[in-house]
Write a protein that holds these residues in place. Structure first.
Motif, PDB file in Angstrom:
ATOM      1  N   ARG A  60      66.494  53.057  26.532  1.00  0.00           N
ATOM      2  CA  ARG A  60      66.354  52.487  25.226  1.00  0.00           C
ATOM      3  C   ARG A  60      65.315  51.349  25.551  1.00  0.00           C
ATOM      4  NH1 ARG A  60      66.116  51.867  19.432  1.00  0.00           N
ATOM      5  NH2 ARG A  60      68.480  51.916  19.781  1.00  0.00           N
ATOM      6  N   ASN A  61      64.118  51.055  25.758  1.00  0.00           N
ATOM      7  CA  ASN A  61      63.411  49.927  25.794  1.00  0.00           C
ATOM      8  C   ASN A  61      62.531  49.595  24.530  1.00  0.00           C
ATOM      9  OD1 ASN A  61      65.534  48.849  28.350  1.00  0.00           O
ATOM     10  ND2 ASN A  61      63.818  50.777  29.400  1.00  0.00           N
ATOM     11  N   LEU A  62      62.384  48.448  24.872  1.00  0.00           N
ATOM     12  CA  LEU A  62      61.360  47.700  24.284  1.00  0.00           C
ATOM     13  C   LEU A  62      60.042  48.118  23.736  1.00  0.00           C
ATOM     14  CD1 LEU A  62      62.034  43.643  23.647  1.00  0.00           C
ATOM     15  CD2 LEU A  62      63.207  45.265  22.494  1.00  0.00           C
ATOM     16  N   ASP A  63      59.213  48.286  23.440  1.00  0.00           N
ATOM     17  CA  ASP A  63      57.943  48.659  24.247  1.00  0.00           C
ATOM     18  C   ASP A  63      56.806  47.479  23.548  1.00  0.00           C
ATOM     19  OD1 ASP A  63      57.867  48.581  20.914  1.00  0.00           O
ATOM     20  OD2 ASP A  63      57.013  49.910  20.519  1.00  0.00           O
ATOM     21  N   SER A  64      55.830  47.361  23.800  1.00  0.00           N
ATOM     22  CA  SER A  64      55.228  46.631  23.448  1.00  0.00           C
ATOM     23  C   SER A  64      55.151  45.724  21.984  1.00  0.00           C
ATOM     24  CB  SER A  64      53.441  46.601  23.604  1.00  0.00           C
ATOM     25  OG  SER A  64      52.830  47.997  23.030  1.00  0.00           O
ATOM     26  N   VAL A  65      54.480  46.264  20.949  1.00  0.00           N
ATOM     27  CA  VAL A  65      54.561  45.809  19.681  1.00  0.00           C
ATOM     28  C   VAL A  65      56.066  45.423  19.877  1.00  0.00           C
ATOM     29  CG1 VAL A  65      55.833  46.331  17.123  1.00  0.00           C
ATOM     30  CG2 VAL A  65      53.897  47.574  18.362  1.00  0.00           C
ATOM     31  N   GLY A  66      57.745  45.748  20.396  1.00  0.00           N
ATOM     32  CA  GLY A  66      58.593  44.940  20.485  1.00  0.00           C
ATOM     33  C   GLY A  66      58.876  43.972  20.936  1.00  0.00           C
ATOM     34  N   ARG A  67      57.983  43.877  22.118  1.00  0.00           N
ATOM     35  CA  ARG A  67      58.054  42.747  23.669  1.00  0.00           C
ATOM     36  C   ARG A  67      56.849  41.263  22.580  1.00  0.00           C
ATOM     37  NH1 ARG A  67      56.959  46.493  26.878  1.00  0.00           N
ATOM     38  NH2 ARG A  67      58.923  46.855  28.405  1.00  0.00           N
ATOM     39  N   GLN A  68      56.553  41.771  21.513  1.00  0.00           N
ATOM     40  CA  GLN A  68      55.388  40.730  21.220  1.00  0.00           C
ATOM     41  C   GLN A  68      56.140  40.132  19.789  1.00  0.00           C
ATOM     42  OE1 GLN A  68      52.220  39.538  21.900  1.00  0.00           O
ATOM     43  NE2 GLN A  68      53.088  37.941  19.843  1.00  0.00           N
ATOM     44  N   GLN A  69      57.381  41.060  19.334  1.00  0.00           N
ATOM     45  CA  GLN A  69      57.978  40.991  18.150  1.00  0.00           C
ATOM     46  C   GLN A  69      58.859  39.122  18.472  1.00  0.00           C
ATOM     47  OE1 GLN A  69      60.859  43.771  17.015  1.00  0.00           O
ATOM     48  NE2 GLN A  69      60.499  42.966  14.843  1.00  0.00           N
ATOM     49  N   ALA A  70      59.180  39.708  19.837  1.00  0.00           N
ATOM     50  CA  ALA A  70      60.825  39.258  20.425  1.00  0.00           C
ATOM     51  C   ALA A  70      59.259  37.164  20.450  1.00  0.00           C
ATOM     52  CB  ALA A  70      61.001  39.254  21.827  1.00  0.00           C
ATOM     53  N   VAL A  71      58.633  37.572  20.550  1.00  0.00           N
ATOM     54  CA  VAL A  71      57.726  36.234  21.374  1.00  0.00           C
ATOM     55  C   VAL A  71      57.508  35.846  20.160  1.00  0.00           C
ATOM     56  CG1 VAL A  71      55.691  35.331  22.106  1.00  0.00           C
ATOM     57  CG2 VAL A  71      56.371  37.347  23.275  1.00  0.00           C
ATOM     58  N   GLU A  72      57.261  36.274  18.785  1.00  0.00           N
ATOM     59  CA  GLU A  72      56.837  35.555  18.009  1.00  0.00           C
ATOM     60  C   GLU A  72      58.263  35.211  16.757  1.00  0.00           C
ATOM     61  OE1 GLU A  72      55.154  38.631  15.478  1.00  0.00           O
ATOM     62  OE2 GLU A  72      53.114  38.411  16.701  1.00  0.00           O
ATOM     63  N   ILE A  73      58.980  36.097  17.054  1.00  0.00           N
ATOM     64  CA  ILE A  73      60.967  35.438  16.937  1.00  0.00           C
ATOM     65  C   ILE A  73      61.227  34.165  17.495  1.00  0.00           C
ATOM     66  CG2 ILE A  73      62.683  35.604  16.441  1.00  0.00           C
ATOM     67  CD1 ILE A  73      62.425  38.837  15.995  1.00  0.00           C
ATOM     68  N   GLY A  74      60.690  34.210  18.601  1.00  0.00           N
ATOM     69  CA  GLY A  74      60.837  32.931  19.318  1.00  0.00           C
ATOM     70  C   GLY A  74      60.346  31.784  19.012  1.00  0.00           C
ATOM     71  N   ALA A  75      58.674  32.095  19.059  1.00  0.00           N
ATOM     72  CA  ALA A  75      57.874  31.141  18.338  1.00  0.00           C
ATOM     73  C   ALA A  75      58.419  30.428  16.739  1.00  0.00           C
ATOM     74  CB  ALA A  75      56.112  31.689  17.894  1.00  0.00           C
ATOM     75  N   GLU A  76      58.615  30.975  16.060  1.00  0.00           N
ATOM     76  CA  GLU A  76      59.386  30.620  14.774  1.00  0.00           C
ATOM     77  C   GLU A  76      60.650  30.286  15.199  1.00  0.00           C
ATOM     78  OE1 GLU A  76      58.355  30.976  11.334  1.00  0.00           O
ATOM     79  OE2 GLU A  76      56.354  30.717  12.600  1.00  0.00           O
ATOM     80  N   ILE A  77      61.877  30.152  16.331  1.00  0.00           N
ATOM     81  CA  ILE A  77      62.705  29.620  16.162  1.00  0.00           C
ATOM     82  C   ILE A  77      62.556  28.524  16.773  1.00  0.00           C
ATOM     83  CG2 ILE A  77      65.224  29.327  17.773  1.00  0.00           C
ATOM     84  CD1 ILE A  77      64.839  32.763  16.940  1.00  0.00           C
ATOM     85  N   LYS A  78      61.336  27.939  17.651  1.00  0.00           N
ATOM     86  CA  LYS A  78      61.264  26.211  18.548  1.00  0.00           C
ATOM     87  C   LYS A  78      60.689  25.644  17.430  1.00  0.00           C
ATOM     88  CE  LYS A  78      60.275  28.573  23.006  1.00  0.00           C
ATOM     89  NZ  LYS A  78      59.207  29.517  23.748  1.00  0.00           N
TER      90      LYS A  78
END
Length: 180
Positions: A60-78
């Motif tokens: 089971r893998n990330l979908d496009s929403v999951g990929r965008q979610q990871a990018v947004e979380i990374g931006a918040e962490i930065k």
């Protein structure tokens, strides 16, 4: 009065800055040495019966929403004042892709974060490795990208996709939060 107000704002400014930085606030709440993150959204439940660790097509893998979610979380962490001494990921593809899309720093896989939900990994082995790692942490905060079952087993917290738990490995205090 105006002078007193200016002093008050000056003194509260660091407190307000941390309050707007959810990661730093959560870490400070429990003096965390670990932040557990459940992988970003990967629709479905569990993994297919033909699961193979080395073959992402069988997981089971990330979908496009999951990929965008990871990018947004990374931006918040930065944007946060918190940095990580180390970033570790489960060997499952959805966790590795989440770690990659966070775009924080070099990261490594760690089998002590693997999912034991469907017995594709042995729960006892996973938790033994993870508890050993937690006992060896000596400085900074480590980010661990993993699965709901692992986070719940260690922290007692149930988390949704992309949720995080700041955790103090010595006191076992935990603070659940979101960055997306």
């Amino acid at each position: 009065m105006r002078y007193l107000f200016s002093i008050l704002i000056f003194l509260l400014n660091p407190v307000l800055a941390v309050a707007n930085d959810n990661l730093t606030f959560a870490v400070s709440q429990v003096n965390a040495d670990v932040v557990f993150m459940r992988h970003a959204l990967a629709p479905g439940f569990g993994d297919p019966s033909n699961f193979q660790l080395e073959n992402c097509a069988t997981q089971r893998n990330l979908d496009s929403v999951g990929r965008q979610q990871a990018v947004e979380i990374g931006a918040e962490i930065k944007r946060s004042k918190t940095s990580f001494a180390e970033v570790l990921s489960s060997e499952w593809c959805r966790c590795k892709e989440t770690a990659e899309l966070l775009s924080l720093q070099e990261w490594a896989t760690f089998s002590g974060l693997n999912s034991f939900f469907q017995n594709f990994a042995n729960k006892g082995d996973v938790l033994r490795l993870l508890n050993q790692k937690l006992s060896e942490l000596d400085s900074g905060v480590t980010l661990m990208v993993t699965h709901q079952v692992v986070i719940r087993a260690v922290t007692g917290q149930s988390v949704g996709s992309g949720e995080l738990v700041a955790f103090n490995a010595r006191t076992k205090e935990a603070h659940k939060f979101r960055l997306d």
